[in-house]
Scaffold this active site. Structure first.
Site, PDB file in Angstrom:
ATOM      1  N   HIS A   1       0.825  -1.211   0.000  1.00 17.59           N
ATOM      2  CA  HIS A   1       0.000   0.000   0.000  1.00 17.59           C
ATOM      3  C   HIS A   1       0.861   1.264   0.000  1.00 17.59           C
ATOM      4  O   HIS A   1       0.391   2.340   0.357  1.00 17.59           O
ATOM      5  CB  HIS A   1      -0.911   0.019   1.228  1.00 17.59           C
ATOM      6  CG  HIS A   1      -1.760  -1.194   1.396  1.00 17.59           C
ATOM      7  ND1 HIS A   1      -2.650  -1.587   0.428  1.00 17.59           N
ATOM      8  CD2 HIS A   1      -1.857  -2.109   2.393  1.00 17.59           C
ATOM      9  CE1 HIS A   1      -3.273  -2.696   0.845  1.00 17.59           C
ATOM     10  NE2 HIS A   1      -2.795  -3.039   2.022  1.00 17.59           N
TER      11      HIS A   1
ATOM     12  N   HIS B   1      -7.266  -4.556  -1.109  1.00 12.98           N
ATOM     13  CA  HIS B   1      -6.585  -5.815  -1.411  1.00 12.98           C
ATOM     14  C   HIS B   1      -7.263  -6.505  -2.580  1.00 12.98           C
ATOM     15  O   HIS B   1      -7.092  -7.707  -2.795  1.00 12.98           O
ATOM     16  CB  HIS B   1      -6.610  -6.746  -0.206  1.00 12.98           C
ATOM     17  CG  HIS B   1      -6.190  -6.071   1.050  1.00 12.98           C
ATOM     18  ND1 HIS B   1      -7.082  -5.501   1.918  1.00 12.98           N
ATOM     19  CD2 HIS B   1      -4.953  -5.839   1.549  1.00 12.98           C
ATOM     20  CE1 HIS B   1      -6.413  -4.949   2.932  1.00 12.98           C
ATOM     21  NE2 HIS B   1      -5.127  -5.130   2.732  1.00 12.98           N
TER      22      HIS B   1
END
Lengths: 334, 334
Positions: B57, B220
């Site tokens: 991320h 995700h």
């Protein structure tokens, strides 16, 4: 075509409107001329600097408009040079009586249009213009769109360092000298894992098979040196570092400024990982990295891949590199 | 798999080594514990803040370590929570005698491991720990990996604003209160044009047909609300803005801080273009944007797409937002 756009025709205008909306009080946009300006113009008596080129390389150039870097940027259509009228408008608007430096990437269309604009400015207003053409890409000697080497990543460093020189009040001659010195001291090499898709074309600019990468790619997807199977990051790093070091000016004990740049579709996780490999190779070669920058600075739309730029930096360049800069794309010391 | 990596096993360690190499004097990395620290620790007597979560991320969370934001970040494997030992090590290392705030995204594994770490810290050292769990994603009520809403983009704003409160010397109770208030005032919604590829899997996490996008995607790649044909940016913006405004706390005349975030594989050109559409919709809805941020801040590896986060901000939040911050991922005022 998987893109966040309204229509292929309006991409550049829509994105410029978004830049203005995203940076109020910092940037202003002239949508008619497709120009990005500083919201607060530079003081009278200082050299102004403009750059420009095709869109699709963001944050270059509009994202580097601000204190300590550019005074304006001219946005062409995607991967297409801005036209002379835009460049004339930008030059005229930013001049503060001390002349204007044009920083131009070495692509035939850009060089021609900036030259033409400089001639028009000279005839119409007599504003002094100096030009520095960047040509740092060691991948190919001539290319699809250039005579001589392509101008790529060093452009970011030239804009930063020349911008700092202009901000501290150096003359047009001095600012142009420093810009040229940075370009002369800089070399770059890029690679791609994937192609990129120009909105107006609607399909990838070239095919790159699932197991292959292209070494020496240009920032518009123009062909590089060769293709080969995708290799580990450590080997890819060597493919970038070795040809650059082979052509980098000799050290005389001086270190480098390094830019490990993402092409637009590569996550930061991978860029950091690549930088680790690059740093290791440079250390092995005895090259001291004095300053470094890792991230997306001169991109190729959605291309996955990266490029490396090294500039053999003297003390003056390092001092100007460290000077405060406040732009959407680079910001420190302010 | 088209990635710049050495091997799927070493991605996180290699990238952390690269972060350390890219930010000497600013960040330090503990490779054994997979932690990113400030090179210069905070003064004694101030509250420290840590966060962490799965890697993939970036710049979240390690890129937000620095003055005015986090004191340390714990990096899990890609899309996998850090383990309690890492969190204990980070908490113990950064405490300056005033306690430590844990900022945790609402994913079951993260919440459990941060809780367990807080208990271990309490037993072993008695360091005061407060925890704020972010849960701003309006897309789904429960999800593949969460009970309740997922914690996404607001995490960046919580880290910035709580970080500023800690830097100016507020107590752990106060810093935790402000962090919770930002989360409570924040809502997010994301969308994807493409899937992402976890290195260890070697193939895209899900299939998204060439003409479709997914609305309400998680960070995700976990499923969102629905799929639909790719639409113009103006319509995509409405798909994000409308559900957020439906659940955003009432205004009382207050404006918002807006984060238009890229998922990792989306060029800045498209993010600016999307921001223009978002800004227009917010203006139409009478929502004043007080501050805004456009770029890649909480990404999903190579996913193409974007997310929008709005925080209904009071004067205290705006003041702390404007406070100086100096991290690789956010930097101003210093």
């Amino acid at each position: 075509m998987k893109k966040l756009i309204n229509s292929a025709d309006s991409v550049v205008a829509d994105a410029l409107a978004g830049m203005a909306a995203a940076h109020p009080g910092e940037l202003e946009v002239d949508l008619d001329n497709r120009l990005v300006y500083r919201a607060t113009p530079k003081e009278q008596g200082k050299v102004a600097i403009i750059s420009g080129g095709g869109s699709g390389h963001e944050p270059l150039h509009g994202g580097f408009v601000g204190t300590g870097m550019l005074d304006a940027a001219c946005a062409g259509e995607v991967f297409t040079s801005p036209v002379p009228d835009q460049i004339v408008a930008a030059t005229t608007a930013v001049d503060r009586g001390a002349g204007v430096l044009h920083i131009v990437k070495n692509y035939t269309g850009d060089v021609m249009n900036f030259e033409m604009a400089a001639e028009i400015v000279d005839m119409e207003s007599g504003i002094q213009v100096a030009t520095v053409v960047t040509n740092d890409d060691v991948a190919v000697e001539d290319s699809l769109y250039t005579a001589g080497r392509r101008g790529v990543g060093v452009t970011v460093l030239v804009e930063k360092i020349a911008g700092a020189a202009a901000e501290e009040g150096q003359s047009l001659e001095e600012v142009a000298r420093i810009a040229a010195a940075v370009n002369d001291a800089g070399r770059s090499m890029g690679m791609a894992l994937t192609s990129c898709t120009v909105p107006a074309n609607g399909k990838p600019s070239f095919d790159l098979p699932e197991e292959e990468m292209e070494i020496g790619i240009g920032i518009h997807g123009e062909p590089g040196r060769h293709r080969e199977p995708i290799a580990p990051a450590s080997q890819i790093a060597a493919r970038l570092v070795e040809p650059i070091l082979a052509e980098l000016p000799a050290g005389d004990g001086r270190g480098v400024i390094a830019l490990l740049n993402g092409m637009g579709g590569t996550p930061l996780l991978e860029l950091y990982l690549m930088y680790d490999e690059v740093a290791r190779l440079l250390a092995d070669a005895g090259v001291v990295v004095e300053r470094r920058l890792v991230g997306n600075y001169i991109t190729s739309l959605d291309m996955a891949g990266c490029s490396l730029t090294l500039v053999r930096a003297d003390d003056e360049m390092l001092r100007l590199w460290d000077a405060p800069v406040s732009t959407p794309g680079l910001r420190w010391g302010i």
